[in-house]
Design a protein around this motif. Structure first.
Motif, PDB file in Angstrom:
ATOM      1  N   PHE A   1      46.992  35.672  68.214  1.00  0.00           N
ATOM      2  CA  PHE A   1      47.110  36.453  66.813  1.00  0.00           C
ATOM      3  C   PHE A   1      46.369  35.597  65.488  1.00  0.00           C
ATOM      4  CE2 PHE A   1      50.451  39.105  68.822  1.00  0.00           C
ATOM      5  CZ  PHE A   1      49.846  40.331  68.604  1.00  0.00           C
ATOM      6  N   VAL A   2      46.691  34.584  65.356  1.00  0.00           N
ATOM      7  CA  VAL A   2      46.137  34.064  64.350  1.00  0.00           C
ATOM      8  C   VAL A   2      44.791  33.946  64.377  1.00  0.00           C
ATOM      9  CG1 VAL A   2      46.075  31.417  63.068  1.00  0.00           C
ATOM     10  CG2 VAL A   2      48.278  32.422  64.043  1.00  0.00           C
ATOM     11  N   GLN A   3      44.031  33.606  65.274  1.00  0.00           N
ATOM     12  CA  GLN A   3      42.658  33.608  65.670  1.00  0.00           C
ATOM     13  C   GLN A   3      42.089  34.994  65.498  1.00  0.00           C
ATOM     14  OE1 GLN A   3      40.323  31.164  66.118  1.00  0.00           O
ATOM     15  NE2 GLN A   3      41.893  29.508  66.004  1.00  0.00           N
ATOM     16  N   SER A   4      43.034  36.048  65.729  1.00  0.00           N
ATOM     17  CA  SER A   4      42.342  37.178  65.522  1.00  0.00           C
ATOM     18  C   SER A   4      42.137  37.838  64.163  1.00  0.00           C
ATOM     19  CB  SER A   4      43.456  38.399  66.561  1.00  0.00           C
ATOM     20  OG  SER A   4      43.335  38.050  67.403  1.00  0.00           O
ATOM     21  N   PHE A   5      43.242  37.400  63.395  1.00  0.00           N
ATOM     22  CA  PHE A   5      43.363  37.586  62.077  1.00  0.00           C
ATOM     23  C   PHE A   5      42.132  36.908  61.282  1.00  0.00           C
ATOM     24  CE2 PHE A   5      47.663  38.977  62.847  1.00  0.00           C
ATOM     25  CZ  PHE A   5      47.408  40.408  62.318  1.00  0.00           C
ATOM     26  N   LYS A   6      41.959  35.576  61.796  1.00  0.00           N
ATOM     27  CA  LYS A   6      40.897  34.799  61.216  1.00  0.00           C
ATOM     28  C   LYS A   6      39.443  35.376  61.306  1.00  0.00           C
ATOM     29  CE  LYS A   6      39.275  29.861  60.881  1.00  0.00           C
ATOM     30  NZ  LYS A   6      37.831  30.328  60.953  1.00  0.00           N
ATOM     31  N   ARG A   7      39.287  35.759  62.641  1.00  0.00           N
ATOM     32  CA  ARG A   7      38.031  36.408  62.956  1.00  0.00           C
ATOM     33  C   ARG A   7      37.840  37.882  62.228  1.00  0.00           C
ATOM     34  NH1 ARG A   7      35.089  34.514  67.196  1.00  0.00           N
ATOM     35  NH2 ARG A   7      35.906  32.995  68.372  1.00  0.00           N
ATOM     36  N   ALA A   8      38.932  38.384  62.120  1.00  0.00           N
ATOM     37  CA  ALA A   8      38.723  39.975  61.210  1.00  0.00           C
ATOM     38  C   ALA A   8      38.400  39.646  59.872  1.00  0.00           C
ATOM     39  CB  ALA A   8      40.039  40.573  61.391  1.00  0.00           C
ATOM     40  N   GLU A   9      38.900  38.338  59.288  1.00  0.00           N
ATOM     41  CA  GLU A   9      38.737  37.935  57.845  1.00  0.00           C
ATOM     42  C   GLU A   9      37.486  37.628  57.641  1.00  0.00           C
ATOM     43  OE1 GLU A   9      40.583  35.164  54.456  1.00  0.00           O
ATOM     44  OE2 GLU A   9      41.509  35.030  56.541  1.00  0.00           O
ATOM     45  N   ASP A  10      36.795  36.876  58.801  1.00  0.00           N
ATOM     46  CA  ASP A  10      35.702  36.335  58.618  1.00  0.00           C
ATOM     47  C   ASP A  10      34.552  37.588  58.655  1.00  0.00           C
ATOM     48  OD1 ASP A  10      36.549  33.618  58.525  1.00  0.00           O
ATOM     49  OD2 ASP A  10      36.135  33.088  60.386  1.00  0.00           O
ATOM     50  N   LEU A  11      34.872  38.264  59.477  1.00  0.00           N
ATOM     51  CA  LEU A  11      33.970  39.382  59.707  1.00  0.00           C
ATOM     52  C   LEU A  11      33.888  40.440  58.078  1.00  0.00           C
ATOM     53  CD1 LEU A  11      32.276  41.535  61.474  1.00  0.00           C
ATOM     54  CD2 LEU A  11      34.400  42.576  62.293  1.00  0.00           C
ATOM     55  N   ALA A  12      35.030  40.413  57.735  1.00  0.00           N
ATOM     56  CA  ALA A  12      35.023  41.348  56.459  1.00  0.00           C
ATOM     57  C   ALA A  12      34.304  40.525  55.393  1.00  0.00           C
ATOM     58  CB  ALA A  12      36.806  41.578  55.962  1.00  0.00           C
ATOM     59  N   THR A  13      34.479  39.231  55.350  1.00  0.00           N
ATOM     60  CA  THR A  13      33.917  38.320  54.356  1.00  0.00           C
ATOM     61  C   THR A  13      32.318  38.458  54.492  1.00  0.00           C
ATOM     62  OG1 THR A  13      35.458  36.907  54.148  1.00  0.00           O
ATOM     63  CG2 THR A  13      33.417  36.193  53.458  1.00  0.00           C
ATOM     64  N   ALA A  14      31.894  38.463  55.950  1.00  0.00           N
ATOM     65  CA  ALA A  14      30.615  38.552  56.079  1.00  0.00           C
ATOM     66  C   ALA A  14      29.849  39.971  55.619  1.00  0.00           C
ATOM     67  CB  ALA A  14      30.050  38.393  57.544  1.00  0.00           C
ATOM     68  N   MET A  15      30.590  41.149  55.920  1.00  0.00           N
ATOM     69  CA  MET A  15      30.231  42.576  55.676  1.00  0.00           C
ATOM     70  C   MET A  15      30.039  42.501  54.108  1.00  0.00           C
ATOM     71  SD  MET A  15      32.521  44.640  58.419  1.00  0.00           S
ATOM     72  CE  MET A  15      32.134  45.903  57.849  1.00  0.00           C
ATOM     73  N   GLU A  16      31.131  42.045  53.302  1.00  0.00           N
ATOM     74  CA  GLU A  16      31.127  42.156  51.994  1.00  0.00           C
ATOM     75  C   GLU A  16      29.722  41.389  51.419  1.00  0.00           C
ATOM     76  OE1 GLU A  16      34.672  40.989  50.387  1.00  0.00           O
ATOM     77  OE2 GLU A  16      35.930  42.616  51.120  1.00  0.00           O
ATOM     78  N   ALA A  17      29.466  40.227  51.987  1.00  0.00           N
ATOM     79  CA  ALA A  17      28.430  39.538  51.594  1.00  0.00           C
ATOM     80  C   ALA A  17      27.104  40.084  51.941  1.00  0.00           C
ATOM     81  CB  ALA A  17      28.546  37.866  52.226  1.00  0.00           C
ATOM     82  N   ARG A  18      27.142  41.044  52.833  1.00  0.00           N
ATOM     83  CA  ARG A  18      25.728  41.728  53.144  1.00  0.00           C
ATOM     84  C   ARG A  18      25.873  43.218  52.228  1.00  0.00           C
ATOM     85  NH1 ARG A  18      26.837  38.354  56.887  1.00  0.00           N
ATOM     86  NH2 ARG A  18      25.191  37.383  58.232  1.00  0.00           N
ATOM     87  N   GLY A  19      26.824  43.342  51.360  1.00  0.00           N
ATOM     88  CA  GLY A  19      26.756  44.449  50.652  1.00  0.00           C
ATOM     89  C   GLY A  19      27.272  45.921  51.407  1.00  0.00           C
TER      90      GLY A  19
END
Length: 269
Positions: free
Chosen positions: A209-227
């Motif tokens: 669960f910890v890894q899943s939330f971390k991956r979801a957060e990294d994905l959200a950050t990457a999507m925001e960084a790409r606009g």
């Protein structure tokens, strides 16, 4: 076993099924799934087997790869067969003991349901094995476009479904790594009482669960960084193209659906 789960994976290729429009594949799958379960007539199952075998042949997926991926689903299929074998009391008895009796109806119904689940799994897995996540998202979004007039966020729904399918192999890989790490620390998942086995699983789910939330957060950050701001105003780099072969495939599955309806209306099970 986790290393061979094929749900959500994509196998690159240039087969007939690979080159089909994702919208056509989704329509064919929906027709197949719905009408496969409408009737219990043997003719319906035979037609489903023929369609599945044909689709598998034209998909050109390696048989060895598919057999490894079937290890997980075989457990569910066998469980379904055994349930029907012992719980269905129809037809003459073919085997009897003081504890249980097996009837012919249980064997036929169990075999029918097991075959139907097998066919359904093969056909559904062909969709992800022959379609990239991006193409699958575009196909889902296009098919759900009429719902957009009702206020349904079609792009977001299609995007979430695509991400969910994409991360199934990733999470299974994470689970396998965690299990190996726990075993290296002395954890035992196969011995002891049922309660001890359940407690041994807890150290797997917490880091997962910890890894899943971390991956979801990294994905959200990457999507925001790409606009990324949703589907409004977005253009597509790859445009979907509907060809004659897609029409032919849909016609074949539509004919299967029509035959199932005729069998059902004509008095078939």
């Amino acid at each position: 076993m986790l290393d061979h789960v094929i749900i959500g994976q994509y196998v690159p290729g240039k087969s007939f099924v690979h080159r089909m429009d994702p919208r056509a594949k989704l329509i064919c799958l929906m027709l197949f799934v719905v009408f496969l379960f409408i009737s219990r007539h043997p003719f319906v199952l035979i037609g489903g087997l023929i369609l599945t075998t044909t689709a598998f042949y034209y998909a050109k997926i390696p048989l060895r790869f598919y057999i490894k991926g079937m290890r997980f689903i075989v457990i569910i299929i066998l469980f379904t067969f055994i349930l029907h074998l012992f719980l269905t009391r129809e037809g003459p008895a073919i085997f009897s003991t003081p504890i249980f009796t097996i009837y012919l109806g249980g064997v036929t119904q169990g075999g029918f349901m097991a075959t139907r689940l097998l066919v359904l799994f093969i056909m559904a897995s062909l969709l992800t094995l022959t379609t990239t996540p991006v193409a699958l998202t575009d196909g889902l979004e296009t098919l759900m476009k009429p719902l957009k007039k009702l206020g349904v966020p079609t792009h977001e729904l299609a995007f979430m479904m695509s991400i969910a399918l994409r991360f199934i192999p990733t999470l299974l890989d994470e689970t396998a790594k965690i299990i190996k790490a726990q075993r290296a620390r002395g954890a035992n998942f196969t011995q002891g009482s049922l309660w001890n086995r359940l407690k041994a699983v807890i150290p797997i789910f917490i880091p997962l669960f910890v890894q899943s939330f971390k991956r979801a957060e990294d994905l959200a950050t990457a999507m925001e960084a790409r606009g990324y701001e949703g589907g409004e105003g977005r253009t597509k780099f790859r445009l979907l193209t509907w060809l004659k072969k897609d029409t032919y495939a849909v016609i074949v599955f539509a004919l299967y659906a029509l035959i199932v309806l005729i069998v059902k209306i004509g008095g078939g099970n």
